[in-house]
Design a protein around this motif. Structure first.
Motif, short mmCIF file in Angstrom:
data_model
loop_
_atom_site.label_atom_id
_atom_site.label_comp_id
_atom_site.label_asym_id
_atom_site.label_seq_id
_atom_site.Cartn_x
_atom_site.Cartn_y
_atom_site.Cartn_z
N ALA A 154 0.81 -1.15 0.13
CA ALA A 154 0.13 -0.21 0.05
C ALA A 154 0.79 1.30 0.21
CB ALA A 154 -0.86 -0.05 1.22
N GLY A 155 0.27 2.30 -0.42
CA GLY A 155 0.95 3.48 -0.40
C GLY A 155 1.33 3.74 -2.04
N GLY A 156 2.83 3.83 -1.84
CA GLY A 156 3.58 4.16 -3.22
C GLY A 156 3.58 5.88 -3.57
N LEU A 157 3.89 6.15 -4.54
CA LEU A 157 4.16 7.52 -4.90
C LEU A 157 2.97 8.37 -5.76
CD1 LEU A 157 7.71 7.75 -5.46
CD2 LEU A 157 6.64 8.12 -3.08
N GLU A 201 -2.66 8.75 -5.57
CA GLU A 201 -3.70 7.91 -4.60
C GLU A 201 -3.25 7.20 -3.46
OE1 GLU A 201 -6.83 5.92 -7.30
OE2 GLU A 201 -5.27 6.65 -8.86
N ARG A 202 -2.10 7.68 -3.02
CA ARG A 202 -1.49 7.29 -1.92
C ARG A 202 -2.25 6.93 -0.75
NH1 ARG A 202 3.58 6.16 0.42
NH2 ARG A 202 3.64 6.55 2.58
N ASP A 203 -2.87 8.16 -0.30
CA ASP A 203 -3.72 8.05 1.12
C ASP A 203 -4.81 7.14 0.94
OD1 ASP A 203 -2.05 10.11 2.13
OD2 ASP A 203 -3.35 11.55 1.68
N VAL A 204 -5.49 7.12 -0.16
CA VAL A 204 -6.66 5.99 -0.43
C VAL A 204 -5.98 4.76 -0.15
CG1 VAL A 204 -8.46 5.00 -1.82
CG2 VAL A 204 -7.99 7.78 -1.86
N SER A 205 -4.88 4.31 -1.02
CA SER A 205 -4.26 2.95 -0.96
C SER A 205 -3.72 2.74 0.49
CB SER A 205 -2.97 3.03 -1.73
OG SER A 205 -2.13 1.94 -1.59
N LEU A 206 -3.44 3.62 1.21
CA LEU A 206 -2.95 3.40 2.67
C LEU A 206 -4.24 2.87 3.59
CD1 LEU A 206 -0.34 6.02 3.22
CD2 LEU A 206 0.20 3.61 3.21
N ARG A 207 -5.44 3.59 3.43
CA ARG A 207 -6.38 3.44 3.91
C ARG A 207 -7.07 1.96 3.48
NH1 ARG A 207 -10.06 8.83 2.76
NH2 ARG A 207 -11.53 7.43 3.80
N SER A 208 -6.89 1.69 2.16
CA SER A 208 -7.31 0.30 1.81
C SER A 208 -6.49 -0.73 2.33
CB SER A 208 -7.23 0.14 0.13
OG SER A 208 -8.08 1.01 -0.32
N LEU A 264 11.27 -2.11 -0.26
CA LEU A 264 10.34 -3.23 -0.66
C LEU A 264 10.67 -4.42 -0.69
CD1 LEU A 264 7.23 -4.00 -0.78
CD2 LEU A 264 7.34 -3.24 -3.24
N VAL A 265 11.76 -4.55 -1.74
CA VAL A 265 12.22 -5.99 -2.28
C VAL A 265 12.79 -6.73 -1.02
CG1 VAL A 265 13.82 -7.19 -3.79
CG2 VAL A 265 12.31 -5.17 -4.69
N PRO A 270 -1.58 -6.61 -3.41
CA PRO A 270 -1.17 -5.44 -4.00
C PRO A 270 -2.52 -4.54 -4.12
CG PRO A 270 -0.47 -6.97 -5.71
CD PRO A 270 -1.48 -7.55 -4.77
N LEU A 271 -2.30 -3.50 -3.03
CA LEU A 271 -3.58 -2.47 -2.85
C LEU A 271 -3.01 -1.08 -3.25
CD1 LEU A 271 -5.48 -4.00 0.07
CD2 LEU A 271 -6.35 -3.50 -2.16
N VAL A 272 -2.03 -0.81 -4.13
CA VAL A 272 -1.39 0.17 -4.46
C VAL A 272 -2.43 0.85 -5.71
CG1 VAL A 272 0.48 1.76 -5.52
CG2 VAL A 272 0.78 -0.17 -3.98
N HIS A 273 -2.91 1.82 -5.58
CA HIS A 273 -3.99 2.31 -6.62
C HIS A 273 -3.33 3.40 -7.68
CE1 HIS A 273 -6.72 0.57 -3.94
NE2 HIS A 273 -6.98 1.44 -3.20
#
Length: 318
Positions: free
Chosen positions: A15-18, A21-28, A52-53, A66-69
């Protein structure tokens, strides 16, 4: 490592990423992690960053979810990484993600398959600079007509999306769109009932969950999607039997045509003539407290915990 006691099954949620939609991804990610922990699963939520790796290799999870949007979370690149690391994961494979995440490509494939999607044009920002914005926008308006939905060709959560009713508002909509990407999709804005249909596919074929009808005060934008109060949801959607069947069939056809796996959510408009028009498909649907996929699961009289475990087990098997 997690300070929770280790169970037989371990899941890493990304979750998260750059992306925008980072905030939504963290909530998911947090929501899904909580549900899986209630099922006795050992879960870690990992951000998509330089560590990460190494964290994945140390953890050696049974399954990755994966829940990165947006951007790398849905364009197949993160899925390619997980494939390189020999880690099973929930969701569609890289090639299908690439087809689905780029809206003009998805629309072209679905139209070729005979599925209804509104008339549109996909135009990069560079072409506007080369031939002039006024020339291009005039051609779009003559050919496709108003109202127009202007949106980035990739990405989600309605970021950069504007519905344009008047010609004079079109340039401002283009500026807002290009703030989120270098290619714009200009699509005829179909009128009707806005519906989202989630699909689950656990190995025995895709199945549509109950449709979610969305009624919003103003546009169904980022704020309306993720901050309670502006949108009202009807689950199942207030459709007659024929309409319910039509939207479910479209969602399943989209899932099959694009070669998706495990889960998806298709956004569409059902017009007054009973035609369901494809707008967008999400290979990593939001899982927040206001997201549509969890609402559909619960309307199906299913337990979130049971279904999420089924998705994890399906990922283990393929």
């Amino acid at each position: 490592m997690s300070d929770q006691p280790r169970t037989e099954l371990t899941v890493a949620i990304l979750a998260g990423g750059l992306s925008h939609e980072r905030d939504v991804s963290l909530r998911s990610g947090r929501r899904v992690a909580g549900v899986l922990r209630d099922q006795g699963v050992t879960v870690r939520v990992l951000d998509v960053d330089a560590s990460l790796v190494a964290q994945l290799q140390e953890m050696a999870p049974d399954v990755v979810w994966p829940l990165v949007h947006g951007s790398s979370g849905e364009d197949g690149s993160l899925q390619d990484l997980l494939t390189l690391l020999d880690l099973p994961y929930v969701g569609s494979e890289p090639a299908a993600c690439r087809l689905a995440s780029h809206k003009p490509v998805a629309k072209a494939l679905l139209r070729q398959a005979g599925l209804p999607t509104p008339d549109h044009a996909a135009l990069p920002q560079s072409l506007f600079r080369e031939v002039g914005a006024r020339t291009l926008l005039g051609a779009v308006e003559r050919k496709i007509g108003l109202p127009l939905a202007v949106k980035p060709a990739s990405g989600g959560s309605a970021l950069g999306v504007t519905v344009v009713e008047r010609s004079e508002d079109l340039p401002e909509a283009m500026v807002a769109c290009f703030a989120y990407g270098d290619e714009a999709l200009l699509e005829h804005a179909v009128r009707g009932t806005e519906v989202a249909v989630s699909v689950v596919d656990l190995g025995d074929g895709p199945r549509a969950l109950p449709a979610v009808e969305i009624v919003t005060e103003g546009p169904y934008d980022y704020d309306a999607r993720y901050n309670p109060g502006r949108s009202e949801y009807f689950v199942p959607a207030r459709l007659d039997e024929a309409g319910t069947r039509t939207v479910g069939e479209l969602a399943v056809a989209v899932h099959r045509t694009l070669g998706l796996r495990h889960l998806s959510r298709t956004d569409m408009i059902l017009d007054e003539d009973g035609v369901a028009w494809f707008l967008d498909v999400n290979v990593s649907p939001g899982m927040t407290e206001t997201s549509l996929f969890p609402q559909a699961v619960q309307a199906d009289h299913a337990s979130l915990g049971d279904l999420y475990m089924d998705l994890v087990r399906a990922a283990q098997q393929n």
